[in-house]
Design a protein around this motif. Structure first.
Motif, mmCIF file in Angstrom:
data_model
loop_
_atom_site.group_PDB
_atom_site.id
_atom_site.type_symbol
_atom_site.label_atom_id
_atom_site.label_comp_id
_atom_site.label_asym_id
_atom_site.label_seq_id
_atom_site.Cartn_x
_atom_site.Cartn_y
_atom_site.Cartn_z
ATOM 1 N N ALA A 21 -38.772 -27.272 -14.310
ATOM 2 C CA ALA A 21 -38.524 -28.071 -15.509
ATOM 3 C C ALA A 21 -37.788 -29.359 -15.163
ATOM 4 N N ALA A 22 -36.807 -29.235 -14.254
ATOM 5 C CA ALA A 22 -36.050 -30.421 -13.843
ATOM 6 C C ALA A 22 -36.948 -31.413 -13.110
ATOM 7 N N ALA A 23 -37.820 -30.893 -12.246
ATOM 8 C CA ALA A 23 -38.738 -31.766 -11.518
ATOM 9 C C ALA A 23 -39.679 -32.470 -12.477
ATOM 10 N N PHE A 24 -40.180 -31.739 -13.479
ATOM 11 C CA PHE A 24 -41.078 -32.349 -14.471
ATOM 12 C C PHE A 24 -40.356 -33.427 -15.259
ATOM 13 N N GLU A 25 -39.087 -33.146 -15.630
ATOM 14 C CA GLU A 25 -38.321 -34.128 -16.386
ATOM 15 C C GLU A 25 -38.090 -35.383 -15.565
ATOM 16 N N THR A 26 -37.755 -35.209 -14.282
ATOM 17 C CA THR A 26 -37.553 -36.359 -13.408
ATOM 18 C C THR A 26 -38.831 -37.176 -13.275
ATOM 19 N N ARG A 27 -39.969 -36.486 -13.081
ATOM 20 C CA ARG A 27 -41.260 -37.162 -12.954
ATOM 21 C C ARG A 27 -41.596 -37.915 -14.236
ATOM 22 N N ALA A 28 -41.373 -37.263 -15.382
ATOM 23 C CA ALA A 28 -41.670 -37.895 -16.667
ATOM 24 C C ALA A 28 -40.793 -39.130 -16.879
ATOM 25 N N THR A 29 -39.518 -39.025 -16.490
ATOM 26 C CA THR A 29 -38.604 -40.163 -16.635
ATOM 27 C C THR A 29 -39.047 -41.334 -15.767
ATOM 28 N N LYS A 30 -39.476 -41.031 -14.537
ATOM 29 C CA LYS A 30 -39.940 -42.090 -13.643
ATOM 30 C C LYS A 30 -41.213 -42.744 -14.177
ATOM 31 N N LEU A 31 -42.115 -41.954 -14.722
ATOM 32 C CA LEU A 31 -43.352 -42.507 -15.284
ATOM 33 C C LEU A 31 -43.054 -43.401 -16.482
ATOM 34 N N GLN A 32 -42.093 -42.990 -17.312
ATOM 35 C CA GLN A 32 -41.748 -43.781 -18.489
ATOM 36 C C GLN A 32 -41.152 -45.133 -18.116
ATOM 37 N N ALA A 33 -40.533 -45.207 -16.944
ATOM 38 C CA ALA A 33 -39.894 -46.455 -16.513
ATOM 39 C C ALA A 33 -40.890 -47.473 -15.960
ATOM 40 N N ILE A 34 -42.110 -47.048 -15.725
ATOM 41 C CA ILE A 34 -43.109 -47.934 -15.113
ATOM 42 C C ILE A 34 -43.685 -48.884 -16.162
ATOM 43 N N LYS A 35 -43.677 -50.163 -15.835
ATOM 44 C CA LYS A 35 -44.272 -51.187 -16.709
ATOM 45 C C LYS A 35 -45.424 -51.911 -16.029
ATOM 46 N N THR A 36 -45.253 -52.229 -14.740
ATOM 47 C CA THR A 36 -46.290 -52.968 -14.008
ATOM 48 C C THR A 36 -46.859 -52.099 -12.892
ATOM 49 N N VAL A 37 -48.174 -52.118 -12.733
ATOM 50 C CA VAL A 37 -48.817 -51.316 -11.693
ATOM 51 C C VAL A 37 -49.886 -52.139 -10.981
ATOM 52 N N PRO A 128 -49.071 -58.213 -4.092
ATOM 53 C CA PRO A 128 -47.640 -58.446 -3.899
ATOM 54 C C PRO A 128 -46.839 -57.149 -3.933
ATOM 55 N N GLN A 129 -45.653 -57.207 -3.316
ATOM 56 C CA GLN A 129 -44.692 -56.129 -3.425
ATOM 57 C C GLN A 129 -43.878 -56.334 -4.708
ATOM 58 N N GLY A 130 -43.114 -55.305 -5.062
ATOM 59 C CA GLY A 130 -42.189 -55.466 -6.174
ATOM 60 C C GLY A 130 -42.684 -54.979 -7.521
ATOM 61 N N LEU A 131 -43.922 -54.486 -7.603
ATOM 62 C CA LEU A 131 -44.373 -53.904 -8.863
ATOM 63 C C LEU A 131 -43.655 -52.574 -9.075
ATOM 64 N N ASP A 132 -43.659 -52.094 -10.305
ATOM 65 C CA ASP A 132 -42.966 -50.836 -10.586
ATOM 66 C C ASP A 132 -43.625 -49.658 -9.880
ATOM 67 N N ALA A 133 -44.959 -49.697 -9.761
ATOM 68 C CA ALA A 133 -45.665 -48.585 -9.109
ATOM 69 C C ALA A 133 -47.033 -49.053 -8.641
ATOM 70 N N VAL A 176 -49.382 -41.773 -7.568
ATOM 71 C CA VAL A 176 -48.546 -42.806 -8.181
ATOM 72 C C VAL A 176 -47.356 -42.989 -7.251
ATOM 73 N N ILE A 177 -47.273 -44.161 -6.623
ATOM 74 C CA ILE A 177 -46.212 -44.426 -5.645
ATOM 75 C C ILE A 177 -45.254 -45.460 -6.228
ATOM 76 N N GLU A 178 -43.983 -45.075 -6.282
ATOM 77 C CA GLU A 178 -42.958 -45.946 -6.851
ATOM 78 C C GLU A 178 -42.828 -47.216 -6.019
ATOM 79 N N GLY A 179 -42.686 -48.352 -6.688
ATOM 80 C CA GLY A 179 -42.772 -49.635 -6.005
ATOM 81 C C GLY A 179 -41.525 -50.107 -5.300
ATOM 82 N N LYS A 180 -40.413 -49.432 -5.481
ATOM 83 C CA LYS A 180 -39.175 -49.824 -4.801
ATOM 84 C C LYS A 180 -38.842 -48.845 -3.669
ATOM 85 N N SER A 181 -38.806 -47.557 -3.988
ATOM 86 C CA SER A 181 -38.478 -46.535 -2.987
ATOM 87 C C SER A 181 -39.713 -46.062 -2.225
#
Length: 246
Positions: A21-37, A128-133, A176-181
């Protein structure tokens, strides 16, 4: 003693459930933070030709170039259309051959403890680099009837003593690969569209006439592969919660 074992098992199950559940919540939170792909696709430059079965067909796999089909361009176009309702999709440049050269699927259970091979490639080869994902779409692998591996786009001919079967496939996986980390937020292999045929694969596939003359230039085959991709992408992206309302 028995009661203690039952309590211990119950506690272990509860811990696993809480962790999931914690992993799903973390994943969902990260997905919600994405604006540019940005979208990277590298599955469609070649088609594999596989012969298998019980009557001694050749065991050597072959492949033909289908770069003229523009399947990766189709995938980027369709994915952009599907995601644009939720994300701002920005065009990116990358070395398609570098992504296609990674043959070992990180989605497979044997690779779950390894570092995902696409993380560094996104960091070093995408601009370019620097997109959210970054949405990375690459070949997936599955086993054909007798245990032979097939991957990506292909035509499989399977012969028994009584009949011949043909199967087209477009096997792919989405990350889906996070664009900063550059951490992998989510990854999933496209699921089968229909598993009612004689031959079955763990991904988008469908029956065809077992004989083709010049598959790379066959417009009917090209259209059928494109249809597999077009129909499976919304399902896969929906399963990954990348499409609004899914």
């Amino acid at each position: 003693m028995r009661r203690s074992v039952i309590l211990w098992i119950g506690l272990a199950i509860a811990c696993v459930a809480l962790s999931a559940a914690a992993a799903f919540e973390t994943r969902a939170t990260k997905l919600q933070a994405i604006k540019t792909v940005g979208i990277v696709s590298a599955i469609g430059e070649e088609m594999s030709l596989t012969q298998a079965g019980l009557t001694g067909l050749g065991n050597t796999g072959q492949s033909v170039s289908i770069s003229a089909w523009g399947l990766d361009e189709l995938i980027v176009q369709q994915t952009t259309k599907l995601l644009s309702g939720r994300f701002r999709v920005q065009a990116v440049s990358y070395r398609r051959a570098a992504f296609a050269a990674i043959r070992d699927s990180a989605v497979a259970p044997v690779n779950l403890l390894r570092s995902d091979p696409f993380k560094e490639l996104v960091r070093s080869d995408v601009a370019p680099q620097g997109l959210d994902a970054y949405i990375v779409i690459t070949r997936a692998r599955s086993k054909l009837g007798n245990g032979r591996n097939v991957e990506g786009v292909g035509l499989a001919q399977y012969r028994t003593l009584l009949a011949d079967y043909g199967l087209i496939h477009a096997l792919y996986e989405v990350r889906v690969i996070e664009g900063k980390s550059f951490d992998v937020i989510e990854k999933r292999a496209a699921a089968p569209l229909d598993n009612t045929g004689t031959l079955r694969l763990a991904g988008p596939s469908g029956p065809v006439d077992a004989t083709f003359d010049g598959p790379a230039s066959n417009e009917r085959l090209r259209a059928a592969i494109g249809d597999l991709i077009t129909r499976s992408l919304p399902v896969t992206l929906g399963d990954m919660h990348l499409i609004d309302g899914q």
